[in-house]
Design a protein around this motif. Structure first.
Motif: not given
Length: 644
Positions: A426-455
């Protein structure tokens, strides 16, 4: 307007290349917007920043970033005490000057044009800055000092005196200054300009306007006083109509919430629905440092958060336009290109940076940058932010084109496929890529909301029977995997909190989003421990929250120097405290953050921990988003506590 007359351009102007740093405090500025472009006006009546005809156009006045990069001042000649306010319900700025001999009021606005439909505010903006000066008591001499520098001051302007004002031609366009006063050329000034002085007595008033047209256009005629007054009146009424329709929030700090809704609307590019993160570039995160970025673009994250805040502070009608913009921008990418984290406000994809080395920078902070290379970074959180907003606006999107459903389904599939990759976060660090917790969380949000919108999405697509259900089952499996990974690898026993990235002990304020997104309840013991850790270890002596600890070591972000405390993160802390039932703490945290607004209730991105001065691009959408959402969460928590 008849062309011809005296050219004001002089030798001194032709030699100018900038080089005197700007030092007006960021909090001294007020914002003007016509929902196409923006201007910043300081306490002394000087327009130090103006980009025509778009937020991201080259600056006509750039004194915000270099004292010699152009400005337009209207002010009493004598020293004056100033008070400022926005005309109620609008983004028109009134500055009152009290001199030893009288009182002068200056009202500034970027004309929006008329709008029969308040949702179309700014659709007919004529690209005119209107300035009205009036003597309300006694008498005062007033100085008008006009020093345009189109193109960030890279070349000297050609100023031509003409009937009713001045014409300025450059590669960026034609500027026509309408002035009731004859302006005398100042060819030896730095930069070149034109000057006028007159004495106003009680009841006297003057109208000025600065209009923009494309470079190939014939200069428009100078506006009369009656025409400028009409432009101002239409602008005031258009903003008031928008405010009357959109101010639906009822709760604590309602005036601040409604004002923040107007600010967020002012940061929206009306022709497309794109939302800029801020209307400025290169206001530094570190005084005199190199953390200087161009924020005049549409970040997917910021724009989605803005739509969520407008849901609270205003109304939902702008949702379809925003999603249309995002769909068209994303689907306009070359085949196989991933969703970008940001786009130009017209949907542009390439936002490569360049440096304006001739500008000294605000407070000497260099380089001054135009463009933003972060556009090419992979950041996985954008899938979640868009789908979270889509779920909130689902009813309003019912009539949208089928392409939107295809787009949203594709986001969910992308999140399921890419969630376990490292990124820049989220903070657009200009160092090496990492497994940021916030990025994983928002991928979970994407799937959680898509499931709710599926129908609903399946119906939109005319999907084959069971087709969307099969996809939703796969999304559920991926969401469960992400949940397990966050709970197992995102928690640090050593830190006693959820941390910045998997396997790290470094705190990051973005972990406060775990309860805000609904991933965990606000009173979960691990959430409470994280809230306490952020409160204890990431706050400065003013009680404001840092994003993370900068500098060397594991938390390094690839950049030198420190930064200020983040107002958005402080509002996140307030929101998380409210969700934990700690409403007294939440109110205290909210008040600390909100107290750092300027006298016009505008918020920058950051606050210097030592001085409390504003830092970063201004005004900052993120900060106003945080204010709106925290106030709303506190209101809900207090209603719940009282049984309401």
């Amino acid at each position: 307007m008849r062309r011809g007359g005296l050219a004001c351009q002089g030798a001194a102007a032709a030699r100018w290349r900038g080089g005197q740093m700007a030092d007006t405090p960021i909090e001294d500025y007020g914002l003007l917007s016509d929902r196409h472009s923006a201007a910043l006006v300081d306490r002394d009546g000087s327009v130090d920043w103006l980009c025509f005809p778009r937020f991201d156009s080259d600056a006509v006045f750039g004194a915000l970033l270099d004292a010699h990069a152009g400005n337009w001042a209207i002010r009493p000649t004598a020293p004056a005490r100033t008070e400022r306010r926005y005309v109620p319900g609008t983004m028109a700025l009134c500055t009152e000057f009290t001199t030893p001999t009288g009182i002068v009021a200056l009202t500034d606005a970027l004309a929006t044009g008329s709008a029969d439909d308040p949702h179309a505010l700014g659709a007919h903006a004529p690209h005119v800055l209107v300035r009205h000066v009036r003597c309300d008591a006694g008498e005062s001499e007033v100085t008008v000092d006009f020093r345009p520098r189109p193109g960030y001051g890279l070349g000297p302007p050609g100023l031509i005196l003409s009937e009713g004002g001045i014409v300025t031609r450059s590669a960026d366009g034609v500027l026509v200054l309408s002035s009731p006063l004859p302006l005398a050329p100042q060819p030896g000034a730095e930069p070149a300009g034109a000057l006028a002085r007159t004495t106003l007595r009680e009841g006297d008033e003057l109208w000025f306007g600065l209009g923009w047209d494309p470079p190939t256009a014939e200069p428009r005629d100078a506006y009369s006083a009656d025409e400028l007054a009409e432009l101002m009146n239409r602008t005031l009424e258009s903003w008031r109509a928008w405010s009357r329709l959109h101010e639906r929030y009822r709760g604590p700090w309602s005036a601040l919430v409604h004002h923040s809704g107007r600010v967020l609307q002012a940061l929206t590019y009306q022709p497309t629905g794109a939302i800029v993160a801020a209307p400025t570039t290169s206001l530094p995160e570190t005084p005199g440092g190199a953390r200087n970025w161009d924020y005049r673009y549409a970040w997917v994250r910021d724009a989605a958060f803005t739509m969520d805040a407008l849901w609270v502070a205003a109304c939902t009608d702008e949702g379809e336009q925003f999603f249309t913009f995002m769909t068209e921008a994303a689907t306009g990418a070359p085949s196989g290109e991933q969703l970008q984290i940001m786009y130009g406000i017209g949907g542009e994809h390439n936002l490569d940076e360049r440096q304006l080395d001739h500008l000294a920078g605000w407070g000497g902070a260099r380089p001054v940058r135009v463009g933003n290379d972060a556009w090419s970074q992979p950041q996985l959180d954008v899938y979640g932010e868009l789908l979270d907003t889509a779920a909130r606006f689902a009813d309003q999107l019912a009539g949208a084109a089928p392409a939107l459903g295809t787009f949203l389904l594709g986001l969910a599939d992308a999140a399921a496929e890419a969630w376990d990759r490292p990124d820049h976060g989220i903070w657009e660090v200009r160092g090496e890529p990492r497994h940021f917790l916030y990025s994983k969380l928002m991928c979970w949000v994407a799937l959680d909301r898509a499931i709710a919108l599926a129908d609903r999405l399946g119906d939109r697509l005319g999907d084959r029977p069971g087709g969307t259900e099969e996809r939703a089952a796969g999304w559920r499996r991926s969401a469960d995997e992400i949940r397990a990974a966050i709970e197992e690898r995102g928690w640090s026993e050593r830190a006693g909190a959820f941390t910045q990235s998997f396997g790290s002990d470094v705190l990051d304020a973005s972990a406060l989003m775990l309860p805000i997104t609904g991933f965990l309840p606000g009173d979960d013991p691990r959430v409470l421990a994280t809230v306490d850790a952020v409160s204890r270890d990431l706050t400065d002596r003013r009680g404001l929250v840092r994003r993370y600890r900068t500098g060397s070591g594991e938390g390094a972000d690839g950049l030198a120097g420190e930064e200020g405390s983040f107002l958005l993160c402080t509002f996140w802390l307030s929101q998380a405290q409210a969700m934990a039932g700690r409403t007294d703490e939440a109110r205290d945290t909210f008040e600390r953050a909100a107290s750092h607004a300027n006298d016009l209730a505008l918020l920058a991105e950051q606050v210097a921990p030592d001085s409390g001065r504003m830092l970063g691009n201004f005004p900052q959408a993120f900060s106003h988003i945080g204010l709106v959402n925290a106030a709303s969460q506190i209101a809900r928590a207090e209603r719940h506590a009282s049984g309401g």
